[in-house]
Design an enzyme around this catalytic site. Structure first.
Site, PDB file in Angstrom:
ATOM      1  N   HIS A  42       1.050   5.074   0.998  1.00 32.34           N
ATOM      2  CA  HIS A  42       0.316   6.085   2.293  1.00 32.34           C
ATOM      3  C   HIS A  42       1.079   7.448   2.093  1.00 32.34           C
ATOM      4  O   HIS A  42       2.199   7.234   2.330  1.00 32.34           O
ATOM      5  CB  HIS A  42       0.174   5.354   3.541  1.00 32.34           C
ATOM      6  CG  HIS A  42      -0.253   6.261   4.554  1.00 32.34           C
ATOM      7  ND1 HIS A  42      -1.826   6.086   4.491  1.00 32.34           N
ATOM      8  CD2 HIS A  42       0.031   6.895   5.340  1.00 32.34           C
ATOM      9  CE1 HIS A  42      -2.334   6.939   5.364  1.00 32.34           C
ATOM     10  NE2 HIS A  42      -1.041   7.568   6.076  1.00 32.34           N
TER      11      HIS A  42
ATOM     12  N   ASN B  73       0.807  -1.161   0.074  1.00 29.75           N
ATOM     13  CA  ASN B  73      -0.047  -0.014   0.041  1.00 29.75           C
ATOM     14  C   ASN B  73       1.042   1.221  -0.160  1.00 29.75           C
ATOM     15  O   ASN B  73       1.936   1.344   0.589  1.00 29.75           O
ATOM     16  CB  ASN B  73      -0.866   0.098   1.090  1.00 29.75           C
ATOM     17  CG  ASN B  73      -1.794   1.025   1.284  1.00 29.75           C
ATOM     18  OD1 ASN B  73      -2.294   1.477   0.283  1.00 29.75           O
ATOM     19  ND2 ASN B  73      -1.830   1.726   2.477  1.00 29.75           N
TER      20      ASN B  73
ATOM     21  N   ASP C 178      -3.161   0.795   7.872  1.00 30.21           N
ATOM     22  CA  ASP C 178      -1.997   1.601   7.505  1.00 30.21           C
ATOM     23  C   ASP C 178      -0.791   1.030   8.409  1.00 30.21           C
ATOM     24  O   ASP C 178      -0.148   1.997   8.667  1.00 30.21           O
ATOM     25  CB  ASP C 178      -1.959   3.102   7.206  1.00 30.21           C
ATOM     26  CG  ASP C 178      -2.845   3.562   6.575  1.00 30.21           C
ATOM     27  OD1 ASP C 178      -2.862   3.020   5.509  1.00 30.21           O
ATOM     28  OD2 ASP C 178      -3.633   4.412   6.529  1.00 30.21           O
TER      29      ASP C 178
END
Length: 196
Positions: A111, A109, A147
């Site tokens: 971020h 991911n 996250d």
């Protein structure tokens, strides 16, 4: 050496297009990258049109059609697994994923903050308004936490006297650089683990 990528997105799709432009059907460091799957949970996302420019039709899976997070994740997992994806990239995919996804799919991911600070959807604003002298972006492995997975890469810059717009632009420029780099490096590791 061939790496099959899936990209999950929810909105504008600028990082999706960046991946398509720089990696899709290209050979980098001896690895041939191919985006074989684009999944979006928002039928009005502009990223769908961006994918079409590269002849990729996005699969729309609306999370509102599922009562449980796990049911939605199961559909995602099925789509990814049936295409034998090597690496899944969350590029602005605004969903928290359950163990149904995280224990079955190898995903990274992007971020827009220096994790573990400023998690969640308002990271850019929180980072801008904080007393910190630096800001930046992170790439991390996806796990069940928001996250929270192991950090793969980070890039920082000095905030100085940037306006919010300048700050946001700087974040996006860094995202584009770090994401491509992280996909290449992660793919090299995956191939090594699989003895390719």
């Amino acid at each position: 050496m061939h790496i099959r990528l899936a990209i999950l997105f929810s909105g504008n799709g600028s990082n999706l297009e960046n991946i398509l432009k720089k990696l899709h059907k290209k050979k980098v460091k001896g690895i041939y990258f191919e985006v074989v799957l684009c999944i979006c949970n928002n039928k009005n996302a502009f990223g769908i049109q961006r994918a079409e420019k590269y002849n990729l039709k996005s699969i729309i899976i609306d999370h509102n059609n599922y009562t449980k997070r796990e049911e939605f994740d199961e559909v995602l997992v099925n789509e990814i697994q049936k295409r034998k994806i090597d690496l899944t990239i969350l590029a602005g995919f605004m969903r928290i994923l359950s163990p149904v996804f995280t224990q079955n799919i190898k995903a990274i991911n992007l971020h827009p903050s220096l994790l573990p600070l400023f998690k969640g959807a308002n990271a850019i604003k929180q980072s801008y308004e904080s007393d910190m002298k630096v800001a930046g972006v992170s790439i991390h492995w996806v796990d069940e936490s928001l996250d929270g997975g192991e950090i793969i890469a980070q890039k920082a810059f000095e905030k100085k006297n940037l306006s919010f717009k300048e700050f946001e632009d700087k974040i996006h420029i860094l995202e584009h650089q770090i994401l491509i780099q992280a996909i290449i490096e992660t793919s090299e590791k995956i191939l090594k683990e699989n003895n390719v």
